[in-house]
Design a protein around this motif. Structure first.
Motif, mmCIF file in Angstrom:
data_model
loop_
_atom_site.group_PDB
_atom_site.id
_atom_site.type_symbol
_atom_site.label_atom_id
_atom_site.label_comp_id
_atom_site.label_asym_id
_atom_site.label_seq_id
_atom_site.Cartn_x
_atom_site.Cartn_y
_atom_site.Cartn_z
ATOM 1 N N ILE A 109 0.448 1.053 20.347
ATOM 2 C CA ILE A 109 -1.003 1.012 20.151
ATOM 3 C C ILE A 109 -1.320 0.589 18.714
ATOM 4 O O ILE A 109 -2.224 -0.224 18.484
ATOM 5 C CB ILE A 109 -1.642 2.380 20.496
ATOM 6 N N ILE A 110 -0.572 1.105 17.754
ATOM 7 C CA ILE A 110 -0.785 0.719 16.354
ATOM 8 C C ILE A 110 -0.497 -0.764 16.164
ATOM 9 O O ILE A 110 -1.267 -1.484 15.509
ATOM 10 C CB ILE A 110 0.078 1.576 15.416
ATOM 11 N N LEU A 111 0.598 -1.253 16.742
ATOM 12 C CA LEU A 111 0.940 -2.673 16.616
ATOM 13 C C LEU A 111 -0.140 -3.568 17.219
ATOM 14 O O LEU A 111 -0.569 -4.541 16.602
ATOM 15 C CB LEU A 111 2.283 -2.957 17.297
ATOM 16 N N VAL A 112 -0.573 -3.233 18.426
ATOM 17 C CA VAL A 112 -1.578 -4.054 19.108
ATOM 18 C C VAL A 112 -2.917 -3.982 18.382
ATOM 19 O O VAL A 112 -3.579 -5.010 18.202
ATOM 20 C CB VAL A 112 -1.714 -3.629 20.588
ATOM 21 N N SER A 113 -3.313 -2.794 17.952
ATOM 22 C CA SER A 113 -4.594 -2.682 17.249
ATOM 23 C C SER A 113 -4.556 -3.427 15.908
ATOM 24 O O SER A 113 -5.556 -4.012 15.502
ATOM 25 C CB SER A 113 -5.005 -1.227 17.059
ATOM 26 N N SER A 114 -3.416 -3.417 15.232
ATOM 27 C CA SER A 114 -3.288 -4.177 13.985
ATOM 28 C C SER A 114 -3.409 -5.663 14.245
ATOM 29 O O SER A 114 -4.052 -6.391 13.474
ATOM 30 C CB SER A 114 -1.942 -3.889 13.317
ATOM 31 N N LEU A 115 -2.805 -6.123 15.314
ATOM 32 C CA LEU A 115 -2.906 -7.532 15.680
ATOM 33 C C LEU A 115 -4.348 -7.918 16.002
ATOM 34 O O LEU A 115 -4.864 -8.920 15.510
ATOM 35 C CB LEU A 115 -1.992 -7.847 16.866
ATOM 36 N N ILE A 116 -5.021 -7.092 16.780
ATOM 37 C CA ILE A 116 -6.421 -7.361 17.133
ATOM 38 C C ILE A 116 -7.301 -7.324 15.881
ATOM 39 O O ILE A 116 -8.156 -8.179 15.699
ATOM 40 C CB ILE A 116 -6.909 -6.364 18.207
ATOM 41 N N TYR A 117 -7.069 -6.334 15.017
ATOM 42 C CA TYR A 117 -7.842 -6.246 13.777
ATOM 43 C C TYR A 117 -7.633 -7.482 12.907
ATOM 44 O O TYR A 117 -8.578 -8.018 12.325
ATOM 45 C CB TYR A 117 -7.452 -4.989 13.010
ATOM 46 N N GLY A 118 -6.400 -7.957 12.847
ATOM 47 C CA GLY A 118 -6.105 -9.160 12.081
ATOM 48 C C GLY A 118 -6.791 -10.383 12.649
ATOM 49 O O GLY A 118 -7.239 -11.268 11.913
ATOM 50 N N ILE A 119 -6.896 -10.468 13.962
ATOM 51 C CA ILE A 119 -7.550 -11.610 14.602
ATOM 52 C C ILE A 119 -9.056 -11.559 14.366
ATOM 53 O O ILE A 119 -9.687 -12.569 14.062
ATOM 54 C CB ILE A 119 -7.230 -11.634 16.113
ATOM 55 N N ILE A 120 -9.639 -10.367 14.479
ATOM 56 C CA ILE A 120 -11.087 -10.230 14.318
ATOM 57 C C ILE A 120 -11.507 -10.516 12.880
ATOM 58 O O ILE A 120 -12.515 -11.158 12.634
ATOM 59 C CB ILE A 120 -11.548 -8.821 14.751
ATOM 60 N N ASN A 121 -10.746 -10.024 11.932
ATOM 61 C CA ASN A 121 -11.110 -10.198 10.522
ATOM 62 C C ASN A 121 -10.361 -11.361 10.021
ATOM 63 O O ASN A 121 -10.180 -11.955 9.217
ATOM 64 C CB ASN A 121 -10.825 -8.934 9.707
#
Length: 121
Positions: A109-121
């Protein structure tokens, strides 16, 4: 060697193959992109955010834009350890080790959320 040890050895072999194949594939794709940039030096510069649009991304790959291939290789390199985490979750679930399933799922969950956060920002 009992059945449990054999299963653990098999899972470790699968994880090792995933890491090796992912790393080698990413390296090959990145090297291909770098070679494209050397042999086709006058390509337009692409912002990474532009490649987040799938039609733009596939068009850039189709037209052999070097940055799109380097981006693909780097993305694969990032996904390789995430796939290892998924296999670990599967392995722990098969062993009915629910504490490790929960911990490893949290890591995913941390890995996926970090990836999504990186894509959004």
């Amino acid at each position: 060697m009992n059945e449990e040890e054999a299963e653990l050895a098999r899972v470790e072999l699968i994880i090792g193959k995933i890491l090796a194949i992912g790393t080698y594939s990413a390296a090959i794709i990145i090297i291909f992109g770098l070679l494209l940039s050397f042999f086709l030096p006058n390509q337009q510069t692409i912002q990474a955010k532009e490649l987040l649009s799938l039609p733009v991304y596939f068009n850039e790959l189709k037209t052999f834009q070097a940055q799109a291939y380097v981006f693909s290789g780097l993305f694969l390199l990032i996904l390789t350890p995430a796939l290892r985490v998924v296999v670990s979750i599967w392995s722990f679930a098969k062993e009915h080790d629910w504490v490790y399933v929960a911990i490893t799922s949290f890591v995913l969950i941390i890995l996926v959320s970090s990836l999504i956060y990186g894509i959004i920002n």
